[in-house]
Design a protein around this motif. Structure first.
Motif, PDB file in Angstrom:
ATOM      1  N   UNK A 189       9.444  93.172 -16.031  1.00  0.00           N
ATOM      2  CA  UNK A 189      10.805  92.640 -16.024  1.00  0.00           C
ATOM      3  C   UNK A 189      11.193  92.094 -17.394  1.00  0.00           C
ATOM      4  N   UNK A 190      10.239  91.523 -18.098  1.00  0.00           N
ATOM      5  CA  UNK A 190      10.538  90.933 -19.411  1.00  0.00           C
ATOM      6  C   UNK A 190      11.037  91.963 -20.415  1.00  0.00           C
ATOM      7  N   UNK A 191      10.774  93.233 -20.166  1.00  0.00           N
ATOM      8  CA  UNK A 191      11.168  94.283 -21.111  1.00  0.00           C
ATOM      9  C   UNK A 191      12.546  94.862 -20.798  1.00  0.00           C
ATOM     10  N   UNK A 192      13.185  94.382 -19.735  1.00  0.00           N
ATOM     11  CA  UNK A 192      14.432  94.995 -19.271  1.00  0.00           C
ATOM     12  C   UNK A 192      15.654  94.164 -19.650  1.00  0.00           C
ATOM     13  N   UNK A 193      16.831  94.818 -19.736  1.00  0.00           N
ATOM     14  CA  UNK A 193      18.071  94.085 -20.047  1.00  0.00           C
ATOM     15  C   UNK A 193      18.413  93.009 -19.022  1.00  0.00           C
ATOM     16  N   UNK A 194      17.926  93.181 -17.781  1.00  0.00           N
ATOM     17  CA  UNK A 194      18.235  92.204 -16.728  1.00  0.00           C
ATOM     18  C   UNK A 194      17.190  91.100 -16.665  1.00  0.00           C
ATOM     19  N   UNK A 195      16.384  90.977 -17.712  1.00  0.00           N
ATOM     20  CA  UNK A 195      15.262  90.033 -17.683  1.00  0.00           C
ATOM     21  C   UNK A 195      15.692  88.626 -17.302  1.00  0.00           C
ATOM     22  N   UNK A 196      16.769  88.146 -17.907  1.00  0.00           N
ATOM     23  CA  UNK A 196      17.207  86.771 -17.642  1.00  0.00           C
ATOM     24  C   UNK A 196      17.584  86.577 -16.181  1.00  0.00           C
ATOM     25  N   UNK A 197      18.345  87.533 -15.628  1.00  0.00           N
ATOM     26  CA  UNK A 197      18.775  87.423 -14.231  1.00  0.00           C
ATOM     27  C   UNK A 197      17.591  87.393 -13.275  1.00  0.00           C
ATOM     28  N   UNK A 198      16.522  88.087 -13.640  1.00  0.00           N
ATOM     29  CA  UNK A 198      15.360  88.158 -12.761  1.00  0.00           C
ATOM     30  C   UNK A 198      14.411  86.980 -12.978  1.00  0.00           C
ATOM     31  N   UNK A 200      14.721  84.114 -14.408  1.00  0.00           N
ATOM     32  CA  UNK A 200      15.245  82.768 -14.169  1.00  0.00           C
ATOM     33  C   UNK A 200      15.416  82.455 -12.687  1.00  0.00           C
ATOM     34  N   UNK A 201      15.116  83.412 -11.834  1.00  0.00           N
ATOM     35  CA  UNK A 201      15.271  83.207 -10.393  1.00  0.00           C
ATOM     36  C   UNK A 201      13.941  83.443  -9.678  1.00  0.00           C
ATOM     37  N   UNK A 202      13.370  82.374  -9.152  1.00  0.00           N
ATOM     38  CA  UNK A 202      12.133  82.520  -8.387  1.00  0.00           C
ATOM     39  C   UNK A 202      12.364  83.382  -7.146  1.00  0.00           C
ATOM     40  N   UNK A 203      13.563  83.249  -6.577  1.00  0.00           N
ATOM     41  CA  UNK A 203      13.881  84.043  -5.391  1.00  0.00           C
ATOM     42  C   UNK A 203      13.865  85.531  -5.690  1.00  0.00           C
ATOM     43  N   UNK A 204      14.456  85.925  -6.826  1.00  0.00           N
ATOM     44  CA  UNK A 204      14.487  87.341  -7.197  1.00  0.00           C
ATOM     45  C   UNK A 204      13.082  87.885  -7.445  1.00  0.00           C
ATOM     46  N   UNK A 231      11.189  99.784 -10.952  1.00  0.00           N
ATOM     47  CA  UNK A 231      12.600  99.810 -11.357  1.00  0.00           C
ATOM     48  C   UNK A 231      13.535  99.902 -10.149  1.00  0.00           C
ATOM     49  N   UNK A 232      13.144 100.704  -9.159  1.00  0.00           N
ATOM     50  CA  UNK A 232      14.016 100.917  -8.000  1.00  0.00           C
ATOM     51  C   UNK A 232      14.334  99.614  -7.272  1.00  0.00           C
ATOM     52  N   UNK A 233      13.396  98.699  -7.274  1.00  0.00           N
ATOM     53  CA  UNK A 233      13.560  97.474  -6.493  1.00  0.00           C
ATOM     54  C   UNK A 233      14.571  96.521  -7.133  1.00  0.00           C
ATOM     55  N   UNK A 234      14.663  96.545  -8.452  1.00  0.00           N
ATOM     56  CA  UNK A 234      15.469  95.546  -9.164  1.00  0.00           C
ATOM     57  C   UNK A 234      16.944  95.561  -8.754  1.00  0.00           C
ATOM     58  N   UNK A 235      17.636  96.716  -8.753  1.00  0.00           N
ATOM     59  CA  UNK A 235      19.050  96.675  -8.342  1.00  0.00           C
ATOM     60  C   UNK A 235      19.239  96.245  -6.895  1.00  0.00           C
ATOM     61  N   UNK A 236      18.256  96.551  -6.043  1.00  0.00           N
ATOM     62  CA  UNK A 236      18.353  96.115  -4.647  1.00  0.00           C
ATOM     63  C   UNK A 236      18.298  94.591  -4.575  1.00  0.00           C
ATOM     64  N   UNK A 237      17.377  94.008  -5.323  1.00  0.00           N
ATOM     65  CA  UNK A 237      17.245  92.548  -5.333  1.00  0.00           C
ATOM     66  C   UNK A 237      18.492  91.900  -5.926  1.00  0.00           C
ATOM     67  N   UNK A 238      18.968  92.448  -7.041  1.00  0.00           N
ATOM     68  CA  UNK A 238      20.114  91.843  -7.726  1.00  0.00           C
ATOM     69  C   UNK A 238      21.422  92.029  -6.963  1.00  0.00           C
ATOM     70  N   UNK A 240      21.792  91.464  -3.863  1.00  0.00           N
ATOM     71  CA  UNK A 240      21.832  90.568  -2.704  1.00  0.00           C
ATOM     72  C   UNK A 240      22.969  89.564  -2.837  1.00  0.00           C
ATOM     73  N   UNK A 241      23.692  89.395  -1.749  1.00  0.00           N
ATOM     74  CA  UNK A 241      24.801  88.441  -1.730  1.00  0.00           C
ATOM     75  C   UNK A 241      24.713  87.595  -0.456  1.00  0.00           C
ATOM     76  N   UNK A 242      24.643  86.265  -0.564  1.00  0.00           N
ATOM     77  CA  UNK A 242      24.678  85.507  -1.823  1.00  0.00           C
ATOM     78  C   UNK A 242      23.406  85.706  -2.634  1.00  0.00           C
ATOM     79  N   UNK A 243      23.468  85.470  -3.962  1.00  0.00           N
ATOM     80  CA  UNK A 243      22.281  85.650  -4.805  1.00  0.00           C
ATOM     81  C   UNK A 243      21.110  84.837  -4.277  1.00  0.00           C
ATOM     82  N   UNK A 244      19.917  85.364  -4.473  1.00  0.00           N
ATOM     83  CA  UNK A 244      18.723  84.653  -4.024  1.00  0.00           C
ATOM     84  C   UNK A 244      18.530  83.383  -4.848  1.00  0.00           C
ATOM     85  N   UNK A 245      17.827  82.437  -4.274  1.00  0.00           N
ATOM     86  CA  UNK A 245      17.698  81.119  -4.899  1.00  0.00           C
ATOM     87  C   UNK A 245      16.990  81.197  -6.247  1.00  0.00           C
ATOM     88  N   UNK A 246      17.348  80.266  -7.115  1.00  0.00           N
ATOM     89  CA  UNK A 246      16.688  80.169  -8.413  1.00  0.00           C
ATOM     90  C   UNK A 246      15.523  79.192  -8.351  1.00  0.00           C
TER      91      UNK A 246
END
Length: 246
Positions: A189-198, A200-204, A231-238, A240-246
């Protein structure tokens, strides 16, 4: 029409009062009568539910083309409904702007209203999910993305299996490589553009690991997961609405 936004209910009621609706229903009734006559059936009520659906489907299809290439009754109603929806949502937004002092622009509020309407329709009639189309020139709002993905990707049998497995033996939903999968999630995850969104969220991150661990636990050969499966899992997790807890 419970649980639908008031502007959507009002638009529907107005559509049912239009001449375009009357024209379409009249044409459908005539087409149904023609199909019944061709099938030597006296009354529509004599048909089974499956036969009724087939006759109505054929009647509707027969109205989607004209000999002169002009608009069909269906086209006319479609345009009328579109106009009524546009008017309905704009009137609703205008009323809210008179009483509220929102920070969002009118366009943003309209898009939010439309988003709410789409979600309400999808939840009320999930079998109509195939009619969900992309927003033109707009990114698909997260709430719509979540409902859409949920309708298309959810599987009640797998869900029940997971619940049963979790209840009977919580360890069975974890891969023997659970710890390694967690480390791989963290490093990848640290290598991806969505690193911060992932990150920074323990839920994600927990959801990502849990999905992959359960997925891997069902493998018979216990092979390693490949990067694409992470990779496939990341868009599914992101999504989620409401967003998963941080």
């Amino acid at each position: 029409m419970a649980n639908l936004p008031s502007w959507l209910v009002e638009s529907r009621e107005n559509a049912l009062k239009t001449q375009e609706w009357n024209n379409l229903t009249t044409n459908i009734y005539d087409a149904v009568d023609q199909h019944l006559a061709q099938s030597h059936v006296q009354y529509f009520t004599d048909l089974s539910d499956a036969e009724k659906s087939l006759v109505l489907e054929r009647a509707a299809k027969s109205l989607k083309g004209t000999t002169n290439g002009g608009p069909t009754p269906y086209d006319n109603l479609n345009k009328r409904v579109s106009d009524l929806l546009d008017k309905g949502v704009n009137n609703d937004v205008s009323r809210s702007l008179m009483t509220d002092d929102p920070l969002e622009t009118k366009t943003d509020i309209i898009l939010n209203k439309v988003c709410e309407g789409i979600i309400a329709l999808l939840r009320k009639w999930p079998d109509q999910k195939y009619k969900l189309h992309a927003f033109l020139n707009q990114s698909l709002p997260q709430p719509v993305r979540f409902v859409g993905w949920n309708l298309y990707l959810s599987n009640i049998n797998y869900r029940q299996k997971f619940i049963n497995d979790l209840g009977n033996n919580p360890r069975s939903v974890l891969s023997p490589m659970d710890a390694e999968i967690q480390r791989n999630c963290d490093s990848l995850v640290r290598t991806l553009p969505v690193a911060t969104d992932m990150i920074d969220s323990k839920g994600n991150m927990s959801a990502m690991k849990a999905i992959l661990s359960y997925y891997h636990s069902m493998f018979s050969n216990k092979r390693d997961l490949v990067d694409s499966e992470y990779y496939y899992v990341i868009p599914i997790v992101l999504s989620h609405n409401p967003p998963l807890s941080r």
